[in-house]
Enzyme design. Structure first.
Site, PDB file in Angstrom:
ATOM      1  N   LEU A  98       0.989  -1.201  -0.189  1.00  0.00           N
ATOM      2  CA  LEU A  98      -0.161   0.206   0.308  1.00  0.00           C
ATOM      3  C   LEU A  98       1.412   0.687   0.063  1.00  0.00           C
ATOM      4  O   LEU A  98       2.229   1.311   0.404  1.00  0.00           O
ATOM      5  CB  LEU A  98      -0.740  -0.190   1.493  1.00  0.00           C
ATOM      6  CG  LEU A  98      -1.925  -1.503   1.628  1.00  0.00           C
ATOM      7  CD1 LEU A  98      -2.918  -0.775   2.205  1.00  0.00           C
ATOM      8  CD2 LEU A  98      -2.780  -0.241   0.339  1.00  0.00           C
ATOM      9  N   ASP A  99       0.685   2.422  -0.598  1.00  0.00           N
ATOM     10  CA  ASP A  99       1.404   3.253  -0.835  1.00  0.00           C
ATOM     11  C   ASP A  99       1.487   4.099   0.797  1.00  0.00           C
ATOM     12  O   ASP A  99       0.617   3.641   1.543  1.00  0.00           O
ATOM     13  CB  ASP A  99       0.530   4.785  -1.570  1.00  0.00           C
ATOM     14  CG  ASP A  99       0.737   4.227  -3.080  1.00  0.00           C
ATOM     15  OD1 ASP A  99       1.472   3.284  -3.551  1.00  0.00           O
ATOM     16  OD2 ASP A  99      -0.327   5.074  -3.189  1.00  0.00           O
ATOM     17  N   LYS A 100       2.556   4.628   0.857  1.00  0.00           N
ATOM     18  CA  LYS A 100       2.722   5.421   2.095  1.00  0.00           C
ATOM     19  C   LYS A 100       1.880   6.205   2.725  1.00  0.00           C
ATOM     20  O   LYS A 100       1.320   6.017   3.740  1.00  0.00           O
ATOM     21  CB  LYS A 100       3.998   6.154   2.044  1.00  0.00           C
ATOM     22  CG  LYS A 100       4.767   6.888   3.293  1.00  0.00           C
ATOM     23  CD  LYS A 100       5.402   7.687   3.028  1.00  0.00           C
ATOM     24  CE  LYS A 100       6.045   8.188   3.971  1.00  0.00           C
ATOM     25  NZ  LYS A 100       7.413   8.743   4.428  1.00  0.00           N
ATOM     26  N   VAL A 101       0.487   6.932   2.357  1.00  0.00           N
ATOM     27  CA  VAL A 101      -0.024   7.940   2.702  1.00  0.00           C
ATOM     28  C   VAL A 101      -1.599   7.191   2.604  1.00  0.00           C
ATOM     29  O   VAL A 101      -2.261   7.735   3.223  1.00  0.00           O
ATOM     30  CB  VAL A 101      -0.512   9.034   2.322  1.00  0.00           C
ATOM     31  CG1 VAL A 101       0.790  10.079   1.833  1.00  0.00           C
ATOM     32  CG2 VAL A 101      -0.531   8.571   0.175  1.00  0.00           C
ATOM     33  N   THR A 102      -1.437   5.611   2.112  1.00  0.00           N
ATOM     34  CA  THR A 102      -1.938   4.319   2.423  1.00  0.00           C
ATOM     35  C   THR A 102      -2.523   3.953   3.515  1.00  0.00           C
ATOM     36  O   THR A 102      -2.086   3.534   4.001  1.00  0.00           O
ATOM     37  CB  THR A 102      -3.023   3.846   1.215  1.00  0.00           C
ATOM     38  OG1 THR A 102      -2.547   4.970  -0.696  1.00  0.00           O
ATOM     39  CG2 THR A 102      -4.233   3.504   1.087  1.00  0.00           C
TER      40      THR A 102
END
Length: 197
Positions: A98-102
């Protein structure tokens, strides 16, 4: 003895010796949502990468380069395991990221065979993923639709959506109201954010 500088989620820097256990200045709760004999699902918090983020920086006063590292979720789980602060003690194999901000559900396999099978399902786009976003405002145009296109890196290593369709990322979106429930907003804070303070 080799030393590494580790940058945590909260931008605190501390030194880690190869022989020492990592003593982190913070604790992030990583709840296990599901577990069976082959897989483990956790709730990944936002603003933490999957892998460690390595950044090379130059100290202004010293000509030596130092390597800073922001701990990723996988390293953090391994740290928790070493401190007996994570229920599952065995090896975990990454299946997807998952992306860092997610924030969201992150799956790990408990053995290499399961990791290979499920990773192939993700790679062959046989897995349906759902994303939920909450916004303060209503969409101005479309209430539902599709976002399709290839993803490519920008000059600043961010991802952007392109119009080409060689290996497209495909997302279907719907919008819905909160049924009269609105988050409490701090108008002063919102105004400061808009002004860039």
């Amino acid at each position: 003895m080799k030393k590494a500088r580790v940058k945590t989620k909260f931008k605190e820097i501390f030194e880690v010796n190869d022989k020492d256990k990592r003593e982190l200045p913070f604790h992030i709760n990583i709840p296990i949502l599901y577990e069976d004999e082959n897989i483990l699902a956790i709730c990944k918090p936002p603003n933490i990468s999957y892998h460690n983020d390595k950044k090379s920086t130059k100290n202004i006063n010293i000509d030596d380069e130092e390597e800073e590292e922001e701990m990723g979720i996988l390293s953090y789980i391994r740290h928790l395991q070493s401190c007996n602060s994570f229920r599952y003690k065995g090896r975990l194999y990454g299946i997807h990221r998952l992306d860092k901000v997610t924030s969201g559900i992150l799956l790990f396999a408990k053995n290499s065979q399961t990791a290979g099978l499920i990773s192939a399902k993700f790679r062959n786009k046989e897995v349906t993923k759902y994303y939920v976003a909450v916004s303060y405002s209503k969409p101005k145009k479309k209430k539902q639709g599709w976002i399709k296109g290839d993803m490519e890196r920008t000059r600043r290593s961010m991802w952007k959506l392109t119009k080409s369709m060689k290996d497209p990322a495909i997302t279907r979106f719907y919008t819905a109201g909160l049924g009269g429930l609105y988050p409490i907003r701090d108008k002063k804070k919102d105004q400061e954010e808009e002004e860039g303070c």
